[in-house]
Design a protein around this motif. Structure first.
Motif, PDB file in Angstrom:
ATOM      1  N   LEU A  64       0.826  -1.212   0.000  1.00  0.00           N
ATOM      2  CA  LEU A  64       0.000   0.000   0.000  1.00  0.00           C
ATOM      3  C   LEU A  64       0.854   1.253   0.000  1.00  0.00           C
ATOM      4  CD1 LEU A  64      -2.346  -1.985   0.501  1.00  0.00           C
ATOM      5  CD2 LEU A  64      -3.290  -0.318   2.131  1.00  0.00           C
ATOM      6  N   LYS A  65       1.921   1.255   0.761  1.00  0.00           N
ATOM      7  CA  LYS A  65       2.806   2.430   0.792  1.00  0.00           C
ATOM      8  C   LYS A  65       3.427   2.672  -0.580  1.00  0.00           C
ATOM      9  CE  LYS A  65       6.278   4.825   3.538  1.00  0.00           C
ATOM     10  NZ  LYS A  65       6.774   5.578   2.379  1.00  0.00           N
ATOM     11  N   LYS A  66       3.824   1.603  -1.249  1.00  0.00           N
ATOM     12  CA  LYS A  66       4.372   1.750  -2.598  1.00  0.00           C
ATOM     13  C   LYS A  66       3.339   2.368  -3.542  1.00  0.00           C
ATOM     14  CE  LYS A  66       7.753  -2.035  -2.615  1.00  0.00           C
ATOM     15  NZ  LYS A  66       8.085  -3.352  -3.237  1.00  0.00           N
ATOM     16  N   LEU A  67       2.084   1.932  -3.425  1.00  0.00           N
ATOM     17  CA  LEU A  67       1.020   2.454  -4.289  1.00  0.00           C
ATOM     18  C   LEU A  67       0.789   3.944  -4.032  1.00  0.00           C
ATOM     19  CD1 LEU A  67      -1.486  -0.538  -4.072  1.00  0.00           C
ATOM     20  CD2 LEU A  67      -0.159   0.140  -6.084  1.00  0.00           C
ATOM     21  N   TYR A  68       0.690   4.310  -2.763  1.00  0.00           N
ATOM     22  CA  TYR A  68       0.477   5.720  -2.434  1.00  0.00           C
ATOM     23  C   TYR A  68       1.685   6.564  -2.820  1.00  0.00           C
ATOM     24  CZ  TYR A  68      -3.984   5.212   0.009  1.00  0.00           C
ATOM     25  OH  TYR A  68      -5.305   5.007   0.305  1.00  0.00           O
ATOM     26  N   ASP A  69       2.885   6.090  -2.514  1.00  0.00           N
ATOM     27  CA  ASP A  69       4.095   6.849  -2.846  1.00  0.00           C
ATOM     28  C   ASP A  69       4.200   7.075  -4.349  1.00  0.00           C
ATOM     29  OD1 ASP A  69       4.723   6.886  -0.190  1.00  0.00           O
ATOM     30  OD2 ASP A  69       6.404   5.477  -0.323  1.00  0.00           O
ATOM     31  N   THR A  70       3.944   6.030  -5.118  1.00  0.00           N
ATOM     32  CA  THR A  70       4.075   6.130  -6.573  1.00  0.00           C
ATOM     33  C   THR A  70       3.031   7.073  -7.153  1.00  0.00           C
ATOM     34  OG1 THR A  70       4.902   3.861  -6.625  1.00  0.00           O
ATOM     35  CG2 THR A  70       4.206   4.800  -8.714  1.00  0.00           C
ATOM     36  N   SER A  71       1.807   6.997  -6.646  1.00  0.00           N
ATOM     37  CA  SER A  71       0.750   7.875  -7.139  1.00  0.00           C
ATOM     38  C   SER A  71       1.047   9.338  -6.835  1.00  0.00           C
ATOM     39  CB  SER A  71      -0.598   7.479  -6.529  1.00  0.00           C
ATOM     40  OG  SER A  71      -1.649   8.260  -7.058  1.00  0.00           O
ATOM     41  N   LEU A  72       1.558   9.608  -5.623  1.00  0.00           N
ATOM     42  CA  LEU A  72       1.804  10.984  -5.198  1.00  0.00           C
ATOM     43  C   LEU A  72       3.103  11.563  -5.757  1.00  0.00           C
ATOM     44  CD1 LEU A  72       0.703  10.637  -1.473  1.00  0.00           C
ATOM     45  CD2 LEU A  72      -0.504  11.915  -3.251  1.00  0.00           C
ATOM     46  N   LEU A  73       4.101  10.713  -5.964  1.00  0.00           N
ATOM     47  CA  LEU A  73       5.409  11.201  -6.417  1.00  0.00           C
ATOM     48  C   LEU A  73       5.620  11.047  -7.921  1.00  0.00           C
ATOM     49  CD1 LEU A  73       7.630   9.768  -3.530  1.00  0.00           C
ATOM     50  CD2 LEU A  73       6.861  12.146  -3.826  1.00  0.00           C
ATOM     51  N   ASN A  74       4.939  10.064  -8.508  1.00  0.00           N
ATOM     52  CA  ASN A  74       5.154   9.782  -9.922  1.00  0.00           C
ATOM     53  C   ASN A  74       3.840   9.394 -10.590  1.00  0.00           C
ATOM     54  OD1 ASN A  74       6.589   9.320 -12.332  1.00  0.00           O
ATOM     55  ND2 ASN A  74       6.882   7.150 -11.825  1.00  0.00           N
ATOM     56  N   GLY A  75       2.781  10.097 -10.228  1.00  0.00           N
ATOM     57  CA  GLY A  75       1.457   9.764 -10.755  1.00  0.00           C
ATOM     58  C   GLY A  75       1.225  10.312 -12.152  1.00  0.00           C
TER      59      GLY A  75
END
Length: 462
Positions: free
Chosen positions: A30-41
């Motif tokens: 879940l952290k990977k999903l949120y991080d990727t969406s917010l940083l590289n969405g």
């Protein structure tokens, strides 16, 4: 201590250790999903193009076709396993030139007010219609007044959304019948037109369109139907109290054409373990024509596409086949959702889960579910995983219009539930534009959807 007790304790410790390991692994995903969406969405840049380069995408329009071509192109560029177009016949209705309306207190003494035709309305006669107007609060009021007081007049439905309801969708549901059925019911009493207060909790000058139905009325009996802005509605109501004999003029040039061919756009990542179990995530590609449909439902479209992109980005390989479906014609027919479910049934496809985003691109709060008790208990067990992201709302009841036709025993249907307090300020109106969507809120919603899809893919349905 007996050997039996020791065995039970060791088993419980083993299960607890396994559960903690599972939770830790899930938290990392879940952290990977949120991080990727917010940083590289990519959801926000997708929405920028869809809204500002294509614009409003009314079913059957050139812009709707452009959106289909755009969606197919972008999904293919993700490098997923399969992308295809699913044909569907859709209604085609056009607004024509901008509507015009005014309130006339005495001949030559007029005040202009903002209106827009409701989707599917017939036009006014050439030059418009100007008639006395009568205010009502509900469909039941028509029965009370009867033909004698309604015939030859324009009926003005002025029941506002109930402001003390915290759920704005409940407030919307409590008054939308006047928009959808008002013209059909008023025509039975001899009305020559219908005016409906916009479904909006805010006082402003934006009229809000939306679907309406004439029921089984013959073509010759159909009457023009329009929405008036909330400021306009309050002004008209006040003026009627001072002078019940005022007249209302409205001019509309809308038209209904023959059905045309359009498409659902579908992309799939094929499951690694259970390829014949399908999980669908989507929103509707069409929108109304007044704005560019950024909240309704451009946000849902790009968030759904982002789910598949996030999985590719973090290297997650789903166990089940996951599809993104960009549905066509939710706004004035639901043809896309019905066609997708029809073809899935005819092919014997086993859909086990479906998630829809069609409530705007605002801050995500959680989900609503249409499922059995066992599956809902499973969802509740995942709440601690969502708490770091301030996702707290998990409730039974409702999912989404386009995925609704998939409903059957054993399937879990879910709807993303963002904060809804501002949604109806923009819903079906000219101000539903890209600048009304917050980038971070949109990206949080995409990650929240991807997280739920991941959990159901990883653990399955009960």
């Amino acid at each position: 201590m007996s050997k039996r007790i020791i065995t039970v304790l060791l088993t419980l410790l083993s299960l607890n250790s396994f559960s903690q390991k599972e939770n830790k692994e899930d938290s990392i995903i879940l952290k990977k999903l949120y991080d990727t969406s917010l940083l590289n969405g990519k959801s926000y840049s997708w929405l920028d193009y869809l809204s500002n380069q294509i614009g409003g995408r009314l079913s059957g329009s050139i812009n709707a076709q452009k959106a289909v071509e755009w969606g197919e192109k972008e999904l293919k560029e993700l490098g997923i396993d399969k992308v295809w177009l699913q044909p569907v016949m859709v209604p085609k209705w056009t607004r024509g030139v901008t509507e015009f309306a005014y309130i006339e207190t005495t001949p030559g003494n007029t005040t202009n007010v903002p209106i827009c035709a409701l989707g599917g309305s017939v036009p006014t006669p050439i030059g418009g219609v100007k008639k006395p107007i009568i205010e009502v609060k509900s469909l039941d009021d028509l029965k009370t007044l009867g033909t004698d007081k309604i015939k030859g007049k324009i009926v003005f439905f002025n029941r506002p959304m109930q402001a003390d309801l915290i759920s704005t969708f409940n407030a919307y549901g409590g008054c939308v019948d006047q928009r959808y059925s008002g013209a059909a019911e008023a025509a039975k009493y001899g009305a020559v037109g219908v005016l409906v207060r916009s479904m909006n909790l805010r006082l402003d000058d934006f009229p809000h369109t939306g679907a309406m139905s004439y029921g089984d009325l013959a073509n010759m009996d159909k009457i023009p139907a329009a929405a008036i802005s909330t400021n306009g509605a309050d002004l008209l109501s006040s003026m009627l109290k001072l002078n019940p004999k005022i007249k209302f003029h409205m001019n509309m040039n809308c038209r209904t054409w023959k059905d045309v061919k359009s498409y659902n756009v579908i992309g799939q990542i094929t499951g690694s373990e259970f390829p014949n179990e399908y999980m669908a995530v989507g929103g509707h590609l069409d929108s109304w024509d007044l704005g560019d449909g950024s909240h309704d439902d451009g946000a849902g479209i790009v968030q759904s596409m982002e789910v598949l992109r996030l999985f590719k980005e973090i290297g997650y390989k789903p166990k089940r086949s996951i599809r993104v479906v960009l549905f066509m014609n939710e706004e004035n027919g639901l043809r896309g959702g019905k066609k997708y479910a029809e073809i899935a049934k005819n092919k014997g496809e086993n859909h086990v889960f479906a998630l829809e985003s069609d409530a705007g691109g605002f801050t995500p709060r959680g989900f609503s579910f249409d499922c059995d008790v066992d599956n809902f208990k499973q969802v509740q067990s995942w709440k601690p995983l969502f708490e770091p992201y301030l996702i707290h709302y998990f409730a039974l009841g409702g999912s989404g219009a386009d995925i609704g036709p998939l409903k059957k025993d054993g399937i879990v249907l879910a709807g993303l539930r963002p904060d809804s307090q501002r949604y109806f300020d923009y819903h079906h109106a000219k101000n539903d534009t890209f600048d009304a969507v917050n980038k971070r809120e949109l990206e949080l919603g995409a990650a929240t959807m991807a997280s739920l899809v991941y959990l159901f893919d990883n653990y399955g349905v009960k």
